[in-house]
Scaffold this motif. Sequence first.
Motif, PDB file in Angstrom:
ATOM      1  N   ASP A   1      12.428 -12.764 -16.046  1.00 55.14           N
ATOM      2  CA  ASP A   1      11.978 -11.944 -16.027  1.00 55.14           C
ATOM      3  C   ASP A   1      11.548 -10.861 -16.748  1.00 55.14           C
ATOM      4  OD1 ASP A   1      12.844 -12.637 -13.349  1.00 55.14           O
ATOM      5  OD2 ASP A   1      14.787 -11.323 -13.084  1.00 55.14           O
ATOM      6  N   PHE A   2      12.929 -10.856 -18.301  1.00 55.50           N
ATOM      7  CA  PHE A   2      12.254 -10.090 -19.294  1.00 55.50           C
ATOM      8  C   PHE A   2      10.936 -10.346 -20.495  1.00 55.50           C
ATOM      9  CE2 PHE A   2      16.363  -8.407 -18.149  1.00 55.50           C
ATOM     10  CZ  PHE A   2      15.553  -6.923 -17.624  1.00 55.50           C
ATOM     11  N   LEU A   3      10.517 -11.647 -19.639  1.00 54.44           N
ATOM     12  CA  LEU A   3       9.191 -12.316 -20.716  1.00 54.44           C
ATOM     13  C   LEU A   3       7.993 -11.429 -20.967  1.00 54.44           C
ATOM     14  CD1 LEU A   3      10.029 -16.682 -19.499  1.00 54.44           C
ATOM     15  CD2 LEU A   3      10.413 -14.703 -21.754  1.00 54.44           C
ATOM     16  N   PRO A   4       7.390 -12.061 -21.622  1.00 54.66           N
ATOM     17  CA  PRO A   4       6.284 -10.108 -21.287  1.00 54.66           C
ATOM     18  C   PRO A   4       5.283 -10.696 -20.157  1.00 54.66           C
ATOM     19  CG  PRO A   4       6.284 -11.142 -23.500  1.00 54.66           C
ATOM     20  CD  PRO A   4       7.424 -11.749 -22.646  1.00 54.66           C
ATOM     21  N   ALA A   5       4.356  -9.834 -19.840  1.00 55.85           N
ATOM     22  CA  ALA A   5       3.348 -10.572 -18.051  1.00 55.85           C
ATOM     23  C   ALA A   5       2.450 -11.241 -19.034  1.00 55.85           C
ATOM     24  CB  ALA A   5       3.714  -9.514 -16.982  1.00 55.85           C
TER      25      ALA A   5
ATOM     26  N   GLU B 150      -1.922 -11.611 -14.395  1.00 52.98           N
ATOM     27  CA  GLU B 150      -0.415 -11.140 -13.627  1.00 52.98           C
ATOM     28  C   GLU B 150      -1.273  -9.760 -13.717  1.00 52.98           C
ATOM     29  OE1 GLU B 150       3.715 -13.091 -13.809  1.00 52.98           O
ATOM     30  OE2 GLU B 150       3.130 -12.941 -15.539  1.00 52.98           O
ATOM     31  N   LYS B 151      -1.318  -8.884 -14.459  1.00 49.56           N
ATOM     32  CA  LYS B 151      -1.460  -7.577 -15.499  1.00 49.56           C
ATOM     33  C   LYS B 151      -2.510  -7.473 -14.315  1.00 49.56           C
ATOM     34  CE  LYS B 151      -0.720  -5.452 -18.851  1.00 49.56           C
ATOM     35  NZ  LYS B 151      -0.927  -4.933 -20.302  1.00 49.56           N
TER      36      LYS B 151
ATOM     37  N   LEU C 229      -3.379  -6.780 -11.029  1.00 44.10           N
ATOM     38  CA  LEU C 229      -3.216  -5.642  -9.725  1.00 44.10           C
ATOM     39  C   LEU C 229      -3.987  -4.373  -9.540  1.00 44.10           C
ATOM     40  CD1 LEU C 229       1.055  -4.610 -11.517  1.00 44.10           C
ATOM     41  CD2 LEU C 229       0.444  -5.761  -8.704  1.00 44.10           C
ATOM     42  N   VAL C 230      -4.655  -4.896 -10.646  1.00 41.59           N
ATOM     43  CA  VAL C 230      -5.583  -3.426 -10.516  1.00 41.59           C
ATOM     44  C   VAL C 230      -6.793  -4.391  -9.915  1.00 41.59           C
ATOM     45  CG1 VAL C 230      -7.610  -2.636 -11.926  1.00 41.59           C
ATOM     46  CG2 VAL C 230      -4.952  -3.352 -13.582  1.00 41.59           C
TER      47      VAL C 230
ATOM     48  N   ASP D 195      -3.992   2.292  -8.099  1.00 41.18           N
ATOM     49  CA  ASP D 195      -5.095   2.634  -6.710  1.00 41.18           C
ATOM     50  C   ASP D 195      -3.812   2.668  -5.228  1.00 41.18           C
ATOM     51  OD1 ASP D 195      -6.396   2.447  -4.283  1.00 41.18           O
ATOM     52  OD2 ASP D 195      -6.596   0.454  -4.126  1.00 41.18           O
TER      53      ASP D 195
ATOM     54  N   LEU E 192      -3.436   3.259  -2.236  1.00 43.32           N
ATOM     55  CA  LEU E 192      -3.595   2.962  -1.063  1.00 43.32           C
ATOM     56  C   LEU E 192      -3.168   1.678  -1.424  1.00 43.32           C
ATOM     57  CD1 LEU E 192      -7.525   3.078   0.037  1.00 43.32           C
ATOM     58  CD2 LEU E 192      -5.365   3.820   0.973  1.00 43.32           C
ATOM     59  N   ASN E 193      -3.282   1.196  -2.708  1.00 49.27           N
ATOM     60  CA  ASN E 193      -2.231  -0.485  -2.601  1.00 49.27           C
ATOM     61  C   ASN E 193      -1.392  -0.382  -3.697  1.00 49.27           C
ATOM     62  OD1 ASN E 193      -4.192  -1.057  -0.366  1.00 49.27           O
ATOM     63  ND2 ASN E 193      -5.182  -1.230  -1.963  1.00 49.27           N
TER      64      ASN E 193
ATOM     65  N   PRO F 255       1.152  -0.863  -6.280  1.00 46.90           N
ATOM     66  CA  PRO F 255       1.844  -2.421  -6.692  1.00 46.90           C
ATOM     67  C   PRO F 255       3.287  -2.499  -6.224  1.00 46.90           C
ATOM     68  CG  PRO F 255       1.380  -0.954  -8.743  1.00 46.90           C
ATOM     69  CD  PRO F 255       0.490  -0.696  -6.976  1.00 46.90           C
TER      70      PRO F 255
ATOM     71  N   ALA G 164       2.690  -1.141 -14.416  1.00 49.98           N
ATOM     72  CA  ALA G 164       2.577  -1.830 -15.254  1.00 49.98           C
ATOM     73  C   ALA G 164       1.726  -2.374 -15.880  1.00 49.98           C
ATOM     74  CB  ALA G 164       3.224  -3.051 -14.033  1.00 49.98           C
ATOM     75  N   PRO G 165      -0.150  -2.260 -14.983  1.00 57.08           N
ATOM     76  CA  PRO G 165      -0.865  -2.792 -15.155  1.00 57.08           C
ATOM     77  C   PRO G 165      -1.659  -2.736 -16.459  1.00 57.08           C
ATOM     78  CG  PRO G 165      -1.038  -2.788 -12.745  1.00 57.08           C
ATOM     79  CD  PRO G 165       0.436  -1.601 -13.427  1.00 57.08           C
ATOM     80  N   ARG G 166      -1.267  -1.465 -16.547  1.00 57.62           N
ATOM     81  CA  ARG G 166      -1.446  -0.675 -18.652  1.00 57.62           C
ATOM     82  C   ARG G 166      -0.784  -0.675 -19.050  1.00 57.62           C
ATOM     83  NH1 ARG G 166      -3.639   5.290 -16.641  1.00 57.62           N
ATOM     84  NH2 ARG G 166      -4.576   5.273 -18.604  1.00 57.62           N
ATOM     85  N   CYS G 167       0.985  -1.397 -18.739  1.00 54.27           N
ATOM     86  CA  CYS G 167       1.476  -0.681 -20.296  1.00 54.27           C
ATOM     87  C   CYS G 167       1.281  -2.214 -20.695  1.00 54.27           C
ATOM     88  CB  CYS G 167       3.072  -1.187 -19.233  1.00 54.27           C
ATOM     89  SG  CYS G 167       4.578  -1.375 -20.612  1.00 54.27           S
TER      90      CYS G 167
ATOM     91  N   CYS H 132       4.498  -4.642 -20.863  1.00 54.27           N
ATOM     92  CA  CYS H 132       4.138  -4.819 -19.411  1.00 54.27           C
ATOM     93  C   CYS H 132       5.364  -6.822 -19.120  1.00 54.27           C
ATOM     94  CB  CYS H 132       3.461  -4.670 -18.698  1.00 54.27           C
ATOM     95  SG  CYS H 132       3.680  -5.619 -16.877  1.00 54.27           S
ATOM     96  N   MET H 133       5.995  -6.644 -18.228  1.00 55.64           N
ATOM     97  CA  MET H 133       7.074  -7.963 -18.139  1.00 55.64           C
ATOM     98  C   MET H 133       6.462  -8.242 -16.809  1.00 55.64           C
ATOM     99  SD  MET H 133      10.257  -6.734 -20.526  1.00 55.64           S
ATOM    100  CE  MET H 133      11.042  -5.610 -18.983  1.00 55.64           C
ATOM    101  N   LYS H 134       6.878  -9.903 -16.949  1.00 48.13           N
ATOM    102  CA  LYS H 134       7.203 -10.490 -15.831  1.00 48.13           C
ATOM    103  C   LYS H 134       7.916 -10.006 -14.437  1.00 48.13           C
ATOM    104  CE  LYS H 134       6.763 -15.370 -16.876  1.00 48.13           C
ATOM    105  NZ  LYS H 134       4.702 -15.630 -16.628  1.00 48.13           N
ATOM    106  N   ILE H 135       9.117  -9.027 -14.540  1.00 50.27           N
ATOM    107  CA  ILE H 135       9.644  -8.157 -13.970  1.00 50.27           C
ATOM    108  C   ILE H 135       9.312  -6.902 -13.522  1.00 50.27           C
ATOM    109  CG2 ILE H 135      11.256  -6.986 -14.665  1.00 50.27           C
ATOM    110  CD1 ILE H 135      13.276  -7.551 -13.112  1.00 50.27           C
TER     111      ILE H 135
ATOM    112  N   ILE I 102       6.203  -6.176 -12.632  1.00 49.52           N
ATOM    113  CA  ILE I 102       5.219  -6.501 -11.680  1.00 49.52           C
ATOM    114  C   ILE I 102       5.849  -6.502 -10.422  1.00 49.52           C
ATOM    115  CG2 ILE I 102       3.163  -8.259 -11.366  1.00 49.52           C
ATOM    116  CD1 ILE I 102       2.317  -8.530 -13.751  1.00 49.52           C
TER     117      ILE I 102
ATOM    118  N   LYS J 169       9.323  -6.068  -9.038  1.00 56.03           N
ATOM    119  CA  LYS J 169      10.511  -4.795  -8.857  1.00 56.03           C
ATOM    120  C   LYS J 169      10.132  -3.670  -9.490  1.00 56.03           C
ATOM    121  CE  LYS J 169      14.374  -8.110  -7.756  1.00 56.03           C
ATOM    122  NZ  LYS J 169      14.404  -9.618  -8.970  1.00 56.03           N
TER     123      LYS J 169
END
Lengths: 349, 305, 334
Positions: free
Chosen positions: A16-20, A24-25, A28-29, C279, C281-282, C284, C290-293, C296-299, C301, C303
Amino acid sequence: MTDKKKPLSFQLDVSDFLPAEQEEKQSLVVMRKSVSFWKDGLRRFSRNTIAMISLVAIILIMIFAFVVPYFYPYSYEQQIRGSENLAPMQYSQQELELKENGESVFPHILGTDSLGRDTMIRLMMGSRVSLLVGIVASILVLLIGSTYGAIAGYFGGKVDLIMMRLVDIIYTVPDILIIILLMVTLKYPLQELAYSSPAFEWINTVGVGLICIFIVFALLYWVGMARIVRSQILSLKEQEFVTAARALGASHGRIIRKHLLTNCMGTLIVTTTLQIPSSIFTESFLSFIGIGVAAPMPSLGSMASTAIDGIVSYPYRLLAPAIMISLIILSFNLIGDGLRDAFDPKLKN
Amino acid sequence: MGKYVIKRVLLAAVTLWLVATITFALMNLVPGGPFLSEKTPSEATLKALNEKYGLDQPLIVQYKNYMQKAIQGDFGPSLKQRGRMVKQIITTGFKVSARVGGLSILIAALIGVPLGSVAALNRGKWIDNVIIVFTTSGIAVPSFVVSTVLMLVFSIMLGWLPTYGLSSPLHYIMPVAALALYPTSYIARLMRSSMLEVLGQDYMRTAKAKGLSQFAILFKHALRNAILPIITYLGPLIAYTLTGSFVVEKIFTIPGLGSDFISSIINRDYTLIMGTTIFLAFLLITMNLVVDIAYKIVDPRIKLK
Amino acid sequence: MSELLLDIRNLRLSFFTPAGEVKALNDVSLKLEEGDVLGIVGESGSGKSVTAYSIMGLTVHPGRIIGGTIDFNSHNITEMTEADMRMMRGNEVSIIFQDPMTSLNPVYTIGNQIREVIMLHTDKNKAQANERAIELMELVGINEPIKRLKQYPHELSGGMRQRVMIAIALACEPKLLIADEPTTALDVTIQAQILELMIELKNKLGMSIIMITHDLGIVANMCKKIAVMYGGKVVEYGTTEDIFYNPRHEYTKGLLRSIPKLNDKEHKKLIPIEGTPVDMLNPPAGCPFAPRCESCMKICISKMPEYVDVAEGHYSACWLIQKEAFEQGGETNE
């Protein structure tokens, strides 16, 4: 503070703590599709139910006014002897005889008037006159007003001052009075002109009344358009793309046409559309008081006017043109409002 | 402010002079002069008539004389209503028209302002939609349609209201209603958009944050701001009402200025046409002027210099 | 230990727009003690103003509180009647808005607008209210108050108008003053004057203040506690020292990197935060940032991170904090 703020309050995995990943990022946008001004405006306009219904109504009225008369068995000036003052769907004595002889007689859907003319075809021709006046007058207003306003706004300074002072004066002139005066006085010179030389015979074809209306509208109604266009140009010309065009050596005419007027297209369309009903309004008013379109050419206003004399016996003769004129004006107003909401929300009032 | 008033008054004067000159020029442009349309009078009669009305003099002299008299309100005798002066006809007609027209605008303001406010406060709800439909139709239906339909329904079909004249209060109902429909709808629409704009203003939030009641917020803070722009539209509205009065007076046979004007045009009563045009132009231009200046005074945002 | 004046718990607020539900506030919790100054920091759309307005009951249509409580002075505001709310607004809680140019009614005089709130919440008559208005104007540093009373808002400069707004807000000596970006719309020199005035007034009158801003410099000067908001959530909360010297949330760190520091020896480059706000409206499923971090890690996105106490009164919601704890052995695992 509260117990919820304990670290690792549930099972976690190293992965879970692996970099995304970048993807994936990105997922979200939410990217909203960028749409062009026209597409966006048209989309908003087509979603406006009321405006769309009005548009359909106008198209139907146009077919009714411009296409149907070609297939209609009666003409607007044809006086059918013996068929005077018929009620809707009524047949005259001679028409009944014809029918008995096996000939087909087209019914007078809205009856006939006191001269035996079919009311339905007159309603179509009246609508045609109204639409024609509205659209032609608005185009005249658009051409004169936008050119004048654009020149005043673009050159600014003394040119603007003098040009706009003239606009101010015309703006304060009570237009309806001048229109009536001009209509009264222009009629005879125009008629003479039409008879004097074959080059002007078209005046009779179009009708002196209509031409008077166009001249008068072109003379007076453009000032509102000129004001709106000027103020738009004034703010637009300060923007960089105009400076850029100028730096590239574009001529004044090109800058006005290519860069400035295209950028106030929204305003131009909306103002022109809203000009249509107001021209129709004025035409019907003039015809109603008896100085508009000349007989035998019918106009919705003159039809209503003649119907008043027989209002007790033939009320339906009044209702047909009354409903039609209201419907036309209402539809154009609603289309104009819809276009304004879609293309130019700032223009409200 | 003073500069503005002077500028506006000058502009109004120039416009009025222009209208008067155009009117004079147009009337003299008519081929053959004012008497030709009559049953071709004999050469001698025509000469006598022209002399009587000063029409034998050069145009520029006629213009000078006419303008000099017009400033004093003297528009000469009527050509068709024998023995009556144009000034006299205008005065009698105007009294009647002003009553009907004034009443219509008053009623329009009294109904239009609340109607528009109610619509704005209930934006998007059914009542807003009902008001929008009503007012949109109200500005689309020409006054001759309203008048004739009213007459058809209430006089001819139901027989409740008298059809012509102004001899009793009952007589006023239909003409005033017919004349008021357009301005009512117009004011209501303006009021709605003006009110919506005001409701979105920051100072409305301030008023609420002060702890004011909904009533105080609306009546003290919203209404006054929203109603101000309406004032500027009173000028054009008066003009519209005037236009309407031409047909409404004709339909209901009301002896007002509007029907005078129309009949003068149909009868080609040139002195009366000129007189009424100049008088009505004067009236409209002055009204516009007064309304614009009043607005500048009422709205404190305009700096008083 | 001073009294708790304001206690917002798990506040959730949404705007029900035709396009869908916009979750403006997502589980916001905040506390404010009497006499304290709390700074709420965040960018546009982070929910800081919405939070403040909900304390005043100024949530506008189509916004609606859908969960949580706001206790002010031990009364739950979310359950108050409108009449009770009115008694409180402008009296116990006041607000100063961002733009003084548009926050005063243009058609009434300054005097009228100050008197209005005094006469509404006290039984002073007009003359007494006038006196009080003059007193207030002197307090907020408006010169020639008697002349100003008769003037209209447009005759005053922006700074003067903001002083008038402050006078209106202070008229009934509120327990809590909310300042919603009070200096954003003003010139830089005027900004400093208004901030100075607010600090001075706070010391003089001793009310609690919530300072909403996107300017960390302002909170550093004025506030004791800071809440950093992002995407409708408080992502980090702590004392001013905690936030400035020991930021734990990646967004807070980003914010601090993006402001210039005068005492930096070498010319460090300012680092802006890349990307655009979420956004709403939706929103995450995971952390809104997360999207700008950058870390950012998998989790992040999938949780939503929970709040973790990093020190007494300093908490933050970031998976990185949990990652550190995890790497240190995870002995706190319960």
